[in-house]
Scaffold this active site. Structure first.
Site, PDB file in Angstrom:
ATOM      1  N   LYS A 170       0.843  -1.209   0.000  1.00  0.00           N
ATOM      2  CA  LYS A 170       0.000   0.000   0.000  1.00  0.00           C
ATOM      3  C   LYS A 170       0.877   1.257   0.000  1.00  0.00           C
ATOM      4  O   LYS A 170       2.084   1.180   0.280  1.00  0.00           O
ATOM      5  CB  LYS A 170      -0.902  -0.020   1.237  1.00  0.00           C
ATOM      6  N   ARG A 197     -10.120   0.128  15.186  1.00  0.00           N
ATOM      7  CA  ARG A 197      -9.985   0.950  13.991  1.00  0.00           C
ATOM      8  C   ARG A 197     -11.004   0.485  12.953  1.00  0.00           C
ATOM      9  O   ARG A 197     -11.953   1.187  12.669  1.00  0.00           O
ATOM     10  CB  ARG A 197      -8.536   0.836  13.470  1.00  0.00           C
ATOM     11  N   HIS A 225      -5.943  -7.166  13.233  1.00  0.00           N
ATOM     12  CA  HIS A 225      -4.689  -6.413  13.195  1.00  0.00           C
ATOM     13  C   HIS A 225      -4.264  -6.105  14.629  1.00  0.00           C
ATOM     14  O   HIS A 225      -5.094  -5.728  15.452  1.00  0.00           O
ATOM     15  CB  HIS A 225      -4.915  -5.123  12.404  1.00  0.00           C
ATOM     16  N   ARG A 278       1.173 -10.981   7.255  1.00  0.00           N
ATOM     17  CA  ARG A 278       1.144  -9.790   6.386  1.00  0.00           C
ATOM     18  C   ARG A 278       2.289  -8.867   6.775  1.00  0.00           C
ATOM     19  O   ARG A 278       2.280  -8.276   7.847  1.00  0.00           O
ATOM     20  CB  ARG A 278      -0.159  -8.993   6.594  1.00  0.00           C
ATOM     21  N   TYR A 332      14.601  31.093   6.871  1.00  0.00           N
ATOM     22  CA  TYR A 332      13.390  31.858   7.179  1.00  0.00           C
ATOM     23  C   TYR A 332      13.227  32.111   8.668  1.00  0.00           C
ATOM     24  O   TYR A 332      13.538  31.244   9.494  1.00  0.00           O
ATOM     25  CB  TYR A 332      12.157  31.104   6.681  1.00  0.00           C
ATOM     26  N   CYS A 343      12.852  24.677   4.505  1.00  0.00           N
ATOM     27  CA  CYS A 343      12.081  25.434   3.513  1.00  0.00           C
ATOM     28  C   CYS A 343      11.325  24.470   2.609  1.00  0.00           C
ATOM     29  O   CYS A 343      11.470  23.260   2.725  1.00  0.00           O
ATOM     30  CB  CYS A 343      12.990  26.304   2.644  1.00  0.00           C
ATOM     31  N   ASP A 373      11.719  23.921  -0.685  1.00  0.00           N
ATOM     32  CA  ASP A 373      12.560  23.233  -1.667  1.00  0.00           C
ATOM     33  C   ASP A 373      13.989  23.013  -1.206  1.00  0.00           C
ATOM     34  O   ASP A 373      14.790  22.435  -1.933  1.00  0.00           O
ATOM     35  CB  ASP A 373      12.597  24.041  -2.971  1.00  0.00           C
TER      36      ASP A 373
HETATM   37  C1  LIG Z   1      -0.202  -1.727   6.960  1.00  0.00           C
HETATM   38  C2  LIG Z   1      -0.759  -2.983   7.474  1.00  0.00           C
HETATM   39  C3  LIG Z   1       0.076  -4.113   7.667  1.00  0.00           C
HETATM   40  C4  LIG Z   1       1.582  -4.061   7.545  1.00  0.00           C
HETATM   41  O1  LIG Z   1       2.145  -3.661   8.775  1.00  0.00           O
HETATM   42  P1  LIG Z   1       3.743  -3.571   8.987  1.00  0.00           P
HETATM   43  O2  LIG Z   1       3.889  -3.122  10.384  1.00  0.00           O
HETATM   44  O3  LIG Z   1       4.209  -2.544   8.000  1.00  0.00           O
HETATM   45  O4  LIG Z   1       4.305  -4.905   8.694  1.00  0.00           O
HETATM   46  C5  LIG Z   1      -0.538  -5.308   8.004  1.00  0.00           C
HETATM   47  N1  LIG Z   1      -1.868  -5.382   8.188  1.00  0.00           N
HETATM   48  C6  LIG Z   1      -2.680  -4.313   8.055  1.00  0.00           C
HETATM   49  C7  LIG Z   1      -4.140  -4.465   8.299  1.00  0.00           C
HETATM   50  C8  LIG Z   1      -2.157  -3.068   7.707  1.00  0.00           C
HETATM   51  O5  LIG Z   1      -2.963  -2.014   7.605  1.00  0.00           O
END
Ligand SMILES: *Cc1c(COP(=O)(O)O)cnc(C)c1O
Length: 383
Positions: free
Chosen positions: A50, A148, A177, A234, A276, A324, A326
């Site tokens: 992602k 979440r 998660h 994952r 700045y 800044c 750039d």
């Molecule tokens: C982004 C995400 C991950 C990956 O997590 P890492 O800490 O980068 O390995 C896994 N599962 C879900 C649901 C996520 O949103």
């Protein structure tokens, strides 16, 4: 989606911008092997790509991972999955946060949605029936404490009822998660999440009459809770070289190197200011280097005032004053350098984790924030 939203037309700075994000596919392959060596042979591997593969190049990363034999990819939004399909990616792709009005596109491009609420499940079943699907693969996401996205444990009956009344979909995966898989102080909480996930899995299998792929662990989970691999894991950040723990980091190789050059050197006198709002004031004779990157490139103002440091010929030089749009200025007093010299903002020489920590943030935010103005250069250190 409102009709008046249009994609941004980006100018191509690839031949001009002196700041480049180098992406080392060799490091990616190395990290994948490190992660796989921590898993049982039968555990499937889902690579999270992602947010442009954590700010790198989603298609290149996905192509490499497909060649390397990962089992699954995941993106946050449907359009990210479609971009991968357009690029020729054939692996199963999980969409972690599909929007209700995108489910039809999801089906059209063989993307597997993570379904996380009764509202989304109803919308999906409706869409799948309209499109005359049978057994279209979905993943059910349960909330086990992150609060979440996700069904609650007591939604199992409701979910099952919705699914029993349709032939359009089949549960291919079950996920949750972890909230604090990187934090040893939250071990008890994480273990409660593992237990609850297992329990939900059992309830669901009983009701559905078949066993979906269960997947729970993210990168830090793979390191800290290898007993909870279930059928798949994952991983995102560890593939890109950061493991949220020094012993894990030591095994991994950073994928990205943000490199730039010195545009100009200035000798300044005590009492003179830099940048700045005159935010930096010299107390002595100093040598200041101006670098061609700023908050428009993704190095935000939080890295100013000495919070961020760049790597220059083996030494660290602090970013001084305000960053800044750039440009930013670093103090190179006493360093042997000249205009045009290379500078590493972060990379294998100077970890993005360390760079980010100085400003109170994390590698994830730094990496995904490198803007599209910075050209990406693909290399492979193993070739
Ligand atoms: C982004 C995400 C991950 C990956 O997590 P890492 O800490 O980068 O390995 C896994 N599962 C879900 C649901 C996520 O949103």
């Amino acid at each position: 989606m409102p009709k008046n939203l249009t994609p941004i037309a980006n100018p191509d700075l690839s031949q001009e911008h002196p700041t480049v994000l180098e992406i080392d596919l060799g490091a990616l392959k190395h990290n994948l092997q490190v992660l796989k060596s921590r898993l049982q042979q039968k555990t499937k591997f889902l690579a999270v790509v992602k947010a442009f593969a954590y700010g790198s190049d989603a298609l290149k990363i996905a192509q490499t991972l497909e060649e390397e034999g990962v089992d699954y990819l995941a993106v946050a939004y449907t359009s990210e999955g479609i971009a991968l399909r357009d690029g020729g990616i054939r692996l199963p792709i999980l969409v972690l946060h599909p929007q209700p009005d995108q489910l039809s596109r999801c089906i059209d491009r063989c993307l597997e949605p993570s379904i996380y609420s009764p509202r989304l499940l109803r919308a999906f079943v409706k869409t799948a029936e309209e499109k005359q699907q049978t057994d279209y693969p979905i993943h059910l996401k349960f909330n086990t404490g992150l609060n979440r996205l996700g069904f609650w444990e007591n939604d199992v009956d409701r979910v099952n009822e919705l699914l029993q009344n349709t032939r359009s979909t089949k549960v291919k995966g079950l996920l949750s998660h972890l909230a604090a898989s990187d934090d040893p102080a939250e071990k008890e909480f994480t273990q409660a999440q593992l237990k609850q996930f297992e329990k939900i899995g059992k309830e669901l299998v009983e009701k559905l009459g078949y066993q979906p792929l269960r997947h729970l662990l993210n990168s830090s989970g793979i390191l800290n809770y290898p007993e909870a691999q279930f059928e798949m894991v994952r991983s995102g950040i560890a593939l890109y070289g950061y493991g949220n723990a020094p012993e894990f980091d030591a095994e991994l190789k950073p994928l990205g190197r943000l490199r730039t050059v010195i545009s100009q050197l200035h000798k300044i006198e005590p009492g003179e200011s830099v940048g700045y709002n005159r935010a930096y004031k010299a107390e002595a004779y100093q040598l200041i280097a101006t670098l061609p990157l700023g908050h428009a490139d993704g190095i935000g103002r939080q890295y100013g005032h000495g919070k961020g440091q760049v790597w220059l010929q083996g030494q660290l030089a602090p970013i001084i004053g305000n960053v800044c749009m750039d440009m930013l200025m670093v103090d190179v007093t006493g360093l042997d350098c000249k205009e045009g010299d290379p500078v590493i903002v972060f990379g294998p020489e100077h970890s993005a984790e360390d760079f980010a920590r100085g400003a109170g943030t994390i590698s994830y935010e730094l990496l995904t924030g490198i803007s599209s103005r910075v050209p990406r250069q693909i290399i492979d250190s193993t070739r």
